[in-house]
Scaffold this active site. Structure first.
Site, PDB file in Angstrom:
ATOM      1  N   TYR A 149       0.829  -1.203   0.000  1.00  0.00           N
ATOM      2  CA  TYR A 149       0.000   0.000   0.000  1.00  0.00           C
ATOM      3  C   TYR A 149       0.864   1.254   0.000  1.00  0.00           C
ATOM      4  CZ  TYR A 149       0.955   0.953   4.965  1.00  0.00           C
ATOM      5  OH  TYR A 149       1.571   1.262   6.149  1.00  0.00           O
ATOM      6  N   GLU A 209      13.118   2.446  13.403  1.00  0.00           N
ATOM      7  CA  GLU A 209      12.144   3.463  13.002  1.00  0.00           C
ATOM      8  C   GLU A 209      11.058   3.525  14.050  1.00  0.00           C
ATOM      9  OE1 GLU A 209      10.052   2.460   9.369  1.00  0.00           O
ATOM     10  OE2 GLU A 209      10.045   0.331   9.847  1.00  0.00           O
ATOM     11  N   LEU A 231      11.338   1.180   6.828  1.00  0.00           N
ATOM     12  CA  LEU A 231      10.720   1.695   5.610  1.00  0.00           C
ATOM     13  C   LEU A 231      11.373   3.031   5.273  1.00  0.00           C
ATOM     14  CD1 LEU A 231       8.332   1.164   3.585  1.00  0.00           C
ATOM     15  CD2 LEU A 231       7.126   2.921   4.884  1.00  0.00           C
TER      16      LEU A 231
HETATM   17  N1  PLP Z   1       7.891   3.737   8.726  1.00  0.00           N
HETATM   18  C1  PLP Z   1       6.735   3.035   8.765  1.00  0.00           C
HETATM   19  C2  PLP Z   1       6.745   1.674   9.386  1.00  0.00           C
HETATM   20  C3  PLP Z   1       5.556   3.572   8.234  1.00  0.00           C
HETATM   21  O1  PLP Z   1       4.422   2.869   8.282  1.00  0.00           O
HETATM   22  C4  PLP Z   1       5.597   4.880   7.678  1.00  0.00           C
HETATM   23  C5  PLP Z   1       4.399   5.487   7.123  1.00  0.00           C
HETATM   24  O2  PLP Z   1       3.318   4.968   7.194  1.00  0.00           O
HETATM   25  C6  PLP Z   1       6.803   5.571   7.666  1.00  0.00           C
HETATM   26  C7  PLP Z   1       7.943   4.962   8.186  1.00  0.00           C
HETATM   27  C8  PLP Z   1       6.901   6.952   7.077  1.00  0.00           C
HETATM   28  O3  PLP Z   1       6.783   6.887   5.675  1.00  0.00           O
HETATM   29  P1  PLP Z   1       6.249   8.130   4.817  1.00  0.00           P
HETATM   30  O4  PLP Z   1       7.053   9.308   5.219  1.00  0.00           O
HETATM   31  O5  PLP Z   1       6.501   7.735   3.415  1.00  0.00           O
HETATM   32  O6  PLP Z   1       4.807   8.296   5.140  1.00  0.00           O
END
Ligand code: PLP
Length: 286
Positions: free
Chosen positions: A38, A184, A208
């Protein structure tokens, strides 16, 4: 930032229909196995924010689970434009692609199954003034998820349990640690400030790669702020001057309380204020 989805119209497998009418078969592998990926894309002033970065990450996630992108970029863009056209308020787009429905429940990839494609839009709630004024609270938890956190997979049970544990401890986010190193947050990427330098963990399969994280890094370079991607230890968290978390739905937020103890001075820090101003300015300029 999460409110109720705009129920008047969602996209499912080629059709625009009301949310209540959107149904997927119980044999969908997204339902049975969490076999899908997603994206969440902010929409500011009617325009998807960092769209190409989100679509590139979608391609990476799909490639990692051995699926092809079912739609071309312009087809995605047409769907996004239609779902976000009813308001000029800030929104969030959610899209999900699963490996589709099979006739039997079998771990092996089905042959010839059509992927399930679902998109919906949310109106983003207003920015919470308390967060800029006082910051938010987080707790440190052991990162017990799988080893492919670089895939934006719909199978989020690990993240769900960690986020709930944070909430139960009176915090709004969990800062995750694996083998003594910060990875994270449960749904955010962290930054710390130490001696005037802004730090975030390097990209790996343990986290991520956030689109917001990458933008924050880009903004530090543009503004000539001292910044590095390097490992942050659990112990270092005790002595940092500032801690931030960032994501598409939370933007960049200061964490002022960690495990019940103040971070730095216990108030949103000066470098966070500077980054937030840069971030808001970047949004406004688009
Ligand atoms: N890490 C995780 C596990 C996430 O689920 C998300 C966002 O949902 C992020 C980091 C931050 O990603 P982004 O800045 O692309 O929203």
């Amino acid at each position: 930032m999460w409110t109720e989805p705009d129920t008047s119209e969602v996209y499912l497998n080629g059709e625009f229909i009301p949310l209540e009418e959107a149904c997927v078969p119980v044999m969908d592998r997204g339902f049975l196995f969490g076999d899908g990926v997603y994206e969440v894309i902010p929409v500011y002033g009617g325009r998807p924010f960092r769209l190409l970065q989100h679509m590139e990450r979608l391609d990476n996630s799909l490639r990692s689970i051995r699926m092809e992108n079912p739609l071309q970029l312009n087809a995605w863009e047409r769907i996004f434009a239609r779902l976000t056209s009813s308001t000029s308020d800030d929104q969030l787009l959610y899209l999900q692609v699963t490996r589709g429905a099979d006739r039997t429940r079998n771990h092996l990839f089905p042959r010839g199954a059509e992927p399930t494609v679902f998109v919906m839009a949310w109106t983003a709630g207003p920015r919470d003034p308390d967060i800029s004024a006082t910051g938010t609270a987080a707790v440190v938890l052991e990162d017990n998820r799988w080893h492919r956190c670089d895939i934006k997979a719909t199978a989020l049970l690990g993240n769900v349990l960690l986020r709930q544990a944070a909430q139960d401890a009176g915090a709004t986010e969990a800062i995750l640690v694996r083998d003594g190193l910060v990875t994270e947050g449960s749904s955010t990427n962290p930054f710390v400030v130490q001696g005037g330098k802004i730090l975030t963990p390097p990209v790996s399969n343990r986290l991520l790669r956030g689109v917001t994280r990458d933008l924050v890094l880009e903004l530090t370079r543009v503004a000539d702020m001292l910044c590095a991607e390097r490992h942050i230890t659990r112990d270092e968290l005790e002595t940092v001057d500032e801690l931030w978390i960032c994501s598409s739905s939370r933007e960049v937020q200061p964490v002022t309380l960690l495990d019940g103890k103040p971070v730095g001075e216990g108030v949103p820090g000066t470098l966070w204020r500077r980054m937030d101003a840069l971030f808001q300015d970047y949004k406004a300029r688009l």
